[in-house]
Write an enzyme that holds these catalytic residues in place. Structure first.
Site, PDB file in Angstrom:
ATOM      1  N   ASP A   1     -29.835-153.995 -45.139  1.00  0.00           N
ATOM      2  CA  ASP A   1     -29.521-153.105 -46.245  1.00  0.00           C
ATOM      3  C   ASP A   1     -30.769-153.107 -47.144  1.00  0.00           C
ATOM      4  OD1 ASP A   1     -28.012-151.715 -48.270  1.00  0.00           O
ATOM      5  OD2 ASP A   1     -27.792-153.635 -49.285  1.00  0.00           O
ATOM      6  N   LEU A   2     -30.903-152.110 -47.990  1.00  0.00           N
ATOM      7  CA  LEU A   2     -32.093-152.054 -48.850  1.00  0.00           C
ATOM      8  C   LEU A   2     -31.803-152.592 -50.255  1.00  0.00           C
ATOM      9  CD1 LEU A   2     -34.995-151.110 -49.480  1.00  0.00           C
ATOM     10  CD2 LEU A   2     -34.072-148.838 -49.912  1.00  0.00           C
ATOM     11  N   ASP A   3     -30.992-151.817 -50.982  1.00  0.00           N
ATOM     12  CA  ASP A   3     -30.738-152.159 -52.374  1.00  0.00           C
ATOM     13  C   ASP A   3     -29.930-153.453 -52.476  1.00  0.00           C
ATOM     14  OD1 ASP A   3     -30.288-152.101 -55.090  1.00  0.00           O
ATOM     15  OD2 ASP A   3     -28.569-150.780 -54.900  1.00  0.00           O
TER      16      ASP A   3
ATOM     17  N   THR B   1     -32.866-152.287 -56.662  1.00  0.00           N
ATOM     18  CA  THR B   1     -32.917-150.971 -57.303  1.00  0.00           C
ATOM     19  C   THR B   1     -31.625-150.671 -58.057  1.00  0.00           C
ATOM     20  OG1 THR B   1     -32.325-150.094 -55.141  1.00  0.00           O
ATOM     21  CG2 THR B   1     -34.610-149.824 -55.829  1.00  0.00           C
TER      22      THR B   1
ATOM     23  N   LYS C   1     -22.371-149.815 -55.563  1.00  0.00           N
ATOM     24  CA  LYS C   1     -23.335-150.409 -54.635  1.00  0.00           C
ATOM     25  C   LYS C   1     -23.011-150.029 -53.198  1.00  0.00           C
ATOM     26  CE  LYS C   1     -25.049-154.095 -57.518  1.00  0.00           C
ATOM     27  NZ  LYS C   1     -25.184-155.536 -57.740  1.00  0.00           N
ATOM     28  N   GLY C   2     -23.998-149.497 -52.505  1.00  0.00           N
ATOM     29  CA  GLY C   2     -23.832-149.109 -51.107  1.00  0.00           C
ATOM     30  C   GLY C   2     -23.176-147.750 -50.919  1.00  0.00           C
ATOM     31  N   ILE C   3     -22.699-147.158 -52.021  1.00  0.00           N
ATOM     32  CA  ILE C   3     -22.003-145.868 -51.936  1.00  0.00           C
ATOM     33  C   ILE C   3     -23.020-144.728 -52.086  1.00  0.00           C
ATOM     34  CG2 ILE C   3     -20.169-144.457 -52.994  1.00  0.00           C
ATOM     35  CD1 ILE C   3     -19.170-147.086 -51.647  1.00  0.00           C
TER      36      ILE C   3
ATOM     37  N   ARG D   1     -24.934-141.078 -52.861  1.00  0.00           N
ATOM     38  CA  ARG D   1     -25.187-140.441 -54.162  1.00  0.00           C
ATOM     39  C   ARG D   1     -23.984-139.606 -54.613  1.00  0.00           C
ATOM     40  NH1 ARG D   1     -30.587-137.228 -54.077  1.00  0.00           N
ATOM     41  NH2 ARG D   1     -31.226-139.202 -53.118  1.00  0.00           N
TER      42      ARG D   1
ATOM     43  N   SER E   1     -29.729-148.179 -44.864  1.00  0.00           N
ATOM     44  CA  SER E   1     -29.464-147.999 -46.293  1.00  0.00           C
ATOM     45  C   SER E   1     -28.782-146.664 -46.522  1.00  0.00           C
ATOM     46  CB  SER E   1     -30.792-148.032 -47.061  1.00  0.00           C
ATOM     47  OG  SER E   1     -30.593-147.599 -48.386  1.00  0.00           O
ATOM     48  N   ALA E   2     -27.921-146.622 -47.536  1.00  0.00           N
ATOM     49  CA  ALA E   2     -27.289-145.353 -47.925  1.00  0.00           C
ATOM     50  C   ALA E   2     -28.268-144.477 -48.694  1.00  0.00           C
ATOM     51  CB  ALA E   2     -26.065-145.644 -48.785  1.00  0.00           C
ATOM     52  N   SER E   3     -29.430-145.042 -49.025  1.00  0.00           N
ATOM     53  CA  SER E   3     -30.352-144.321 -49.908  1.00  0.00           C
ATOM     54  C   SER E   3     -31.241-143.327 -49.181  1.00  0.00           C
ATOM     55  CB  SER E   3     -31.239-145.308 -50.662  1.00  0.00           C
ATOM     56  OG  SER E   3     -32.198-144.592 -51.414  1.00  0.00           O
TER      57      SER E   3
ATOM     58  N   ASN F   1     -33.720-142.188 -50.576  1.00  0.00           N
ATOM     59  CA  ASN F   1     -35.065-142.510 -51.077  1.00  0.00           C
ATOM     60  C   ASN F   1     -35.677-143.714 -50.367  1.00  0.00           C
ATOM     61  OD1 ASN F   1     -35.108-140.537 -53.327  1.00  0.00           O
ATOM     62  ND2 ASN F   1     -33.446-141.786 -54.133  1.00  0.00           N
TER      63      ASN F   1
ATOM     64  N   LYS G   1     -21.064-145.970 -45.743  1.00  0.00           N
ATOM     65  CA  LYS G   1     -20.423-147.278 -45.833  1.00  0.00           C
ATOM     66  C   LYS G   1     -19.147-147.122 -46.680  1.00  0.00           C
ATOM     67  CE  LYS G   1     -25.074-149.287 -45.955  1.00  0.00           C
ATOM     68  NZ  LYS G   1     -26.101-150.002 -46.743  1.00  0.00           N
TER      69      LYS G   1
ATOM     70  N   GLU H   1     -26.219-157.673 -45.895  1.00  0.00           N
ATOM     71  CA  GLU H   1     -25.701-156.806 -46.953  1.00  0.00           C
ATOM     72  C   GLU H   1     -25.384-157.566 -48.237  1.00  0.00           C
ATOM     73  OE1 GLU H   1     -24.715-153.997 -48.188  1.00  0.00           O
ATOM     74  OE2 GLU H   1     -25.049-152.550 -46.589  1.00  0.00           O
ATOM     75  N   ASP H   2     -25.431-156.853 -49.358  1.00  0.00           N
ATOM     76  CA  ASP H   2     -25.024-157.453 -50.639  1.00  0.00           C
ATOM     77  C   ASP H   2     -23.781-156.779 -51.209  1.00  0.00           C
ATOM     78  OD1 ASP H   2     -26.409-155.003 -51.235  1.00  0.00           O
ATOM     79  OD2 ASP H   2     -26.340-155.632 -53.331  1.00  0.00           O
TER      80      ASP H   2
HETATM   81  P1  B16 Z   1     -29.914-142.572 -53.209  1.00  0.00           P
HETATM   82  P2  B16 Z   1     -28.147-149.427 -50.122  1.00  0.00           P
HETATM   83  C1  B16 Z   1     -27.480-147.535 -51.869  1.00  0.00           C
HETATM   84  O1  B16 Z   1     -28.448-148.315 -51.260  1.00  0.00           O
HETATM   85  C2  B16 Z   1     -27.246-148.031 -53.278  1.00  0.00           C
HETATM   86  O2  B16 Z   1     -26.668-149.317 -53.267  1.00  0.00           O
HETATM   87  C3  B16 Z   1     -26.289-147.089 -53.981  1.00  0.00           C
HETATM   88  O3  B16 Z   1     -26.070-147.518 -55.302  1.00  0.00           O
HETATM   89  C4  B16 Z   1     -26.886-145.667 -53.970  1.00  0.00           C
HETATM   90  O4  B16 Z   1     -26.003-144.748 -54.579  1.00  0.00           O
HETATM   91  C5  B16 Z   1     -27.137-145.259 -52.508  1.00  0.00           C
HETATM   92  O5  B16 Z   1     -28.004-146.206 -51.912  1.00  0.00           O
HETATM   93  C6  B16 Z   1     -27.734-143.866 -52.415  1.00  0.00           C
HETATM   94  O6  B16 Z   1     -29.032-143.891 -52.951  1.00  0.00           O
HETATM   95  O7  B16 Z   1     -29.337-141.881 -54.393  1.00  0.00           O
HETATM   96  O8  B16 Z   1     -31.290-143.131 -53.430  1.00  0.00           O
HETATM   97  O9  B16 Z   1     -29.835-141.719 -51.957  1.00  0.00           O
HETATM   98  O10 B16 Z   1     -27.505-150.592 -50.842  1.00  0.00           O
HETATM   99  O11 B16 Z   1     -27.268-148.814 -49.066  1.00  0.00           O
HETATM  100  O12 B16 Z   1     -29.531-149.729 -49.636  1.00  0.00           O
HETATM  101 MG    MG Z   2     -27.030-152.933 -51.025  1.00  0.00          MG
END
Ligand code: B16
Ligand code: MG
Length: 221
Positions: A7-9, A15, A43-45, A47, A114-116, A118, A145, A169-170
């Site tokens: 996982d990233l964040d 972040t 967290k993990g959800i 955008r 990662s869900a991100s 970015n 997730k 994961e966190d």
């Molecule tokens: P973005 P992870 C998740 O990262 C974050 O925990 C979560 O808070 C955020 O909404 C999601 O990425 C989407 O991020 O807006 O940058 O696309 O924990 O899955 O690495």
């Molecule tokens: Mg995370």
């Protein structure tokens, strides 16, 4: 191939604090207050998933149309990216760089789940993109997730069987995703949701996720 899927964040870098500032400011503009306890739920959800939870929190579900919601999410992301400009190698969480180097030396597969959206920019800002030959694309999977999709996509791209993968994961939603994927799990954190997440191994901090721990968990198979 044995692989470790990160996982990233909250695992590679923190972040969450920047997501929180940006969401809090956006929420205030539409008359919704959020606090750090509520932020744990994001967290993990994804955008848009996060935006829906914020609207629900403020009793504003259904108040905004799709275009307006896109705009709110875009505004939040713009502020988030502004905050991320300061990110550097100094923001890699303790122990993670060493773990990545040891995993590479021992020929483990490594991927990001990662869900991100970015994530590629964040890895580049941290200077560790070379360690991630596979970055699963959250926009390309059906369900976020706690569904297993992003972890399964990462394993498939690596060519690794899920049973030969460890996910780290966190977030509770993330641990559920790893378990649903049929992978071994390492959870990092001390809050109740993580303690009760059912992860195979739970540690308090990232520096406790060592290659020895990874090998110990694979040895249990
Ligand atoms: P973005 P992870 C998740 O990262 C974050 O925990 C979560 O808070 C955020 O909404 C999601 O990425 C989407 O991020 O807006 O940058 O696309 O924990 O899955 O690495
Ligand atoms: Mg995370």
């Amino acid at each position: 191939m044995k692989a470790v899927i990160f996982d990233l964040d909250g695992i590679i870098t923190d972040t969450a604090k920047y997501h929180y500032i940006a969401w809090k400011n956006m929420a205030q503009k539409i008359g919704i207050e959020i606090d750090e306890v509520f932020n744990e739920k994001l967290k993990g959800i994804s955008r848009m998933g996060s935006l829906e939870l914020i609207l629900e929190q403020g009793g504003k579900t259904g108040v905004f149309n799709a275009t307006e919601k896109d705009q709110l999410a875009t505004d939040k992301n713009a502020e988030y990216l502004e905050l991320l400009k300061e990110l550097s190698a100094a923001d890699i969480l303790p122990g993670i760089k060493t773990l990545l180097e040891q995993l590479r030396a021992a020929n483990y597969g490594v991927a990001l789940a990662s869900a991100s959206k970015n994530a590629p920019q964040i890895l580049a800002a941290l200077g560790i993109e070379e360690h991630f030959p596979v970055i699963a694309d959250p926009a390309a999977v059906k369900a976020g997730k706690p569904a297993p999709d992003i972890f399964l996509a990462a394993a498939a791209q690596l060519g690794a069987e899920p049973t030969n993968c460890i996910g780290i994961e966190d977030a509770e939603a993330g641990v559920r995703a790893i378990r649903a994927a049929g992978m071994k799990s390492i959870a990092v954190g001390t809050d109740e949701a993580i303690i009760n997440s059912g992860a195979d191994i739970i540690v308090a901090k990232t520096e406790l996720v060592t290659i020895e721990l990874v090998e110990q968990l694979f040895g249990k198979q």
